[in-house]
Design a protein around this motif. Structure first.
Motif, PDB file in Angstrom:
ATOM      1  N   PRO A   1      29.605  86.988 -25.071  1.00 47.97           N
ATOM      2  CA  PRO A   1      29.511  85.832 -24.039  1.00 47.97           C
ATOM      3  C   PRO A   1      30.508  85.243 -23.413  1.00 47.97           C
ATOM      4  O   PRO A   1      31.582  84.898 -24.159  1.00 47.97           O
TER       5      PRO A   1
ATOM      6  N   THR B   1      29.253  87.492 -19.933  1.00 50.49           N
ATOM      7  CA  THR B   1      29.397  88.739 -20.533  1.00 50.49           C
ATOM      8  C   THR B   1      29.973  89.675 -20.761  1.00 50.49           C
ATOM      9  O   THR B   1      29.606  90.790 -19.179  1.00 50.49           O
TER      10      THR B   1
ATOM     11  N   ARG C   1      26.948  83.033 -12.240  1.00 49.30           N
ATOM     12  CA  ARG C   1      26.428  82.002 -13.683  1.00 49.30           C
ATOM     13  C   ARG C   1      25.608  80.488 -13.124  1.00 49.30           C
ATOM     14  O   ARG C   1      26.004  80.310 -11.963  1.00 49.30           O
TER      15      ARG C   1
ATOM     16  N   HIS D   1      25.107  85.970 -15.455  1.00 53.91           N
ATOM     17  CA  HIS D   1      23.700  85.166 -16.122  1.00 53.91           C
ATOM     18  C   HIS D   1      22.898  84.024 -15.084  1.00 53.91           C
ATOM     19  O   HIS D   1      23.315  82.936 -15.163  1.00 53.91           O
TER      20      HIS D   1
END
Ligand SMILES: Cc1cc2nc3c(=O)[nH]c(=O)nc-3n(C[C@H](O)[C@H](O)[C@H](O)COP(=O)(O)OP(=O)(O)OC[C@H]3O[C@@H](n4cnc5c(N)ncnc54)[C@H](O)[C@@H]3O)c2cc1C
Ligand code: FES
Lengths: 453, 97
Positions: free
Chosen positions: B69, B64, B40, B87
């Protein structure tokens, strides 16, 4: 909201909580044992999932047996249950189901917090790069999941914990590029050896690890430290500062850095018990008597959350706290002779003190200004120092001014470092205040929880 | 107990690409085994982040999972058909392209 009652709530199903719950239930009290993870065992008696146990065997059979005895004794076990708040001296506990977010309230006559510890990290340039992890994460991957954290791994920091992590990595086929220990524990002075000899089992354990490492050609480089991690999207190289002042760079897939453990004291602090500074001067430990009783009547703490002393001390302390609770709630039961347990507890404490002396922490003074300290909010050491230097900014002012400690981890990773960087008085350790909820709650709970007092 | 055979495998999808994992492994373990480290971006400075503590404390490992999420991959275990999404936009690496 689900309401329930028990004579005693034990929060934390690690060695301390398990041993305590067993004594309490065998003593005839109704006991509820709560743990936020989906299995009992805590950090030491961690469980492999059933599927991996079937293939690779039971990782810690003694833990399995202890858990079995706890269940057989009639303890009500509630895993996947987070205790996120408490009031009434711990006689009311607020819980949330980790999966569904469903809220609950438990009323008790006494509470034992056995919430364990976190790993202690110290920031250095590059420590936020993917691939830089704690040794505990690498151990978890190797033992629970049978996955090496990298093909080539550098391990660094300080403390006896680095040794079993290195051995576990070798076992799953990783190559240890370097094992870098900040201090010089493995040629201790004669006085330290004198202390250690009273704990021959622990000494033998360390010797076994060192032997395994030697057999794999892994030496422990003492007096050295990681200066920086490099990489673009993940770590690829590490600078190691050697004792003679030299710096060498190593290529690596993963870097594990840890500086021992920090007690997880939010719940007892939330309930307002008296605290004192721990040996590092950056944590507040609950003040306890020999049985783990705090200044809050009816609230006890045991295990690593009362001060880091390891798995054996946690078990003994858990039993002592349970006996104290039994004396309080069921005094009609025959007195148990506890002198043996007490002696063991004192000996294990002395051993923990010895470990503190052998593995001192580095000073925070040499954390470069540009280094990120708060990972969540991206706040640097320089920004924290600057805020603290304004004259009125204590720890809490610094938090407000810089946002350090305000991110999703709520200062759990950086709190002790921010405290050290803002500290003015070495004898008084400050730390971020404990607040409800002590962990982020699932959104479902927050919505449903509007009627929570 | 002695080890008998390799664990059963399940199929999981990582960023749309199906792959195999051992049933019961943590999601971080499956990602690490697949060589996928960045999970992320830090919302404040956009830096790539990956799992750090492995025990639910740092929240750097959030992905997620099955459409949920903010799921901590270090405390989640894989199951057949699990859908895992990282992400790391706008810089997806070759590993999860
Ligand atoms: C990551 C890590 C790895 C470790 N590995 C080793 C090792 O391999 N060998 C070794 O000798 N020592 C290891 N230790 C040291 C270990 O912590 C102690 O030796 C021992 O496990 C302490 O037992 P305890 O019962 O005090 O706490 P723990 O074993 O840490 O158990 C605490 C339990 O409390 C639960 N808990 C905490 N807060 C809450 C809450 N609010 N609500 C509900 N549940 C909660 C946690 O989920 C956990 O299961 C490790 C420590 C850590 C942090
Ligand atoms: S790796 Fe820290 S919360 Fe998952």
């Amino acid at each position: 909201m689900a309401e329930s009652e028990a004579d005693v709530a034990v929060i934390g199903g690690g060695p301390a909580g398990l041993h305590a719950a067993l004594v309490l239930a065998r003593g005839g009290l109704s006991v509820v044992l709560l743990d936020e993870s989906d299995t009992l065992g805590g950090q030491y008696y961690k469980r492999r999932t059933d599927q991996l146990t079937a293939a690779f065997g039971d990782f810690r059979p003694r833990g399995t047996e202890l858990i079995h005895r706890v269940r057989a004794a009639g303890v009500v076990v509630r895993t996947g249950t987070l205790v996120w708040g408490a009031e009434d001296a711990g006689r009311t506990l607020f819980t949330s189901d980790v999966r569904t977010g469903a809220l609950g309230r438990i009323t008790t006559r006494a509470t034992l917090a056995a919430t364990g510890a976190y790993e202690r990290s110290l920031p250095f340039p590059g420590w936020t790069l993917p691939g830089v992890v704690t040794p505990g994460f690498a151990l978890h991957l190797a033992t629970m999941d049978r996955v090496p954290v990298g093909q080539r791994v550098v391990l660094a920091g300080t403390g006896p914990f680095l040794l079993p992590v290195a051995c576990a990595l070798l076992e799953v086929g990783a190559r240890i590029e370097a094992l870098v220990e900040l201090n010089h524990p493995y040629r201790p002075s004669t006085s330290a050896i004198g202390g250690a000899l009273r704990q021959p089992a622990r000494l033998a354990e360390a010797a076994r690890y060192l032997l395994t490492l030697a057999r794999h050609g892994v030496g422990v480089e003492q007096g050295a430290r990681v200066l920086a991690a490099h990489g673009d999207t993940q770590v690829t190289a590490v600078d190691i500062g050697q004792e003679d002042g030299g710096v060498r760079q190593l290529e690596t897939d993963a870097l594990c850095v840890g500086f021992g453990f920090r007690p997880s004291t939010e719940l007892p602090r939330l309930l307002g018990c008296d605290t004192r500074a721990d040996p590092t001067g950056t944590e507040q430990l609950p003040v306890v008597d020999a049985d783990g009783a705090t200044s809050v009547d009816g609230l006890y703490v045991a295990g690593d959350c009362a001060g880091i002393a390891g798995v054996h001390a946690a078990g003994v302390r858990g039993q002592l706290a349970a006996h104290a609770i039994l004396r309080r709630l069921a005094p009609e039961r025959a007195p148990v002779r506890l002198s043996g347990l007490r002696r063991r507890a004192r000996a294990l404490d002395r051993f923990a003190e010895l470990a503190d002396r052998l593995y001192p922490l580095p000073t925070t003074a040499d954390i470069p200004d540009a280094t990120q300290v708060c990972r969540c909010e991206g706040v640097s050491a320089g920004e924290i120092r600057e805020a603290a230097a304004t004259g009125w900014n204590d720890l809490h002012g610094t938090k407000a001014a810089t946002r350090a400690g305000m991110g999703p981890c709520q200062g759990r990773e950086c709190g002790h470092i921010v405290a050290a960087l803002t500290g003015r008085n070495e004898s008084w350790a400050e730390c971020f205040a404990a607040r409800m909820p002590i962990r982020p709650l699932p959104m479902a709970a927050t919505v449903e929880g509007q009627d929570v007092p | 107990m002695s080890p008998n055979s390799l664990p059963e495998t399940v199929t999981v999808t990582i960023d749309g690409t199906p792959g195999e994992a051992w049933a019961g492994q943590s999601v971080t373990a499956v990602l690490v085994a697949a060589g996928i480290w960045p999970l992320r971006r830090n919302p404040v400075n956009g830096q790539l982040r990956g799992p750090f503590c492995g025990m639910g404390v740092c929240l750097e490992c959030e992905v997620t999972i099955n459409g949920r999420p903010g799921s901590r991959s270090c405390t989640a275990h894989v199951a057949e058909g699990m859908d895992i999404r990282t992400h790391t936009e706008p810089l997806p690496t070759a590993a999860h392209g």
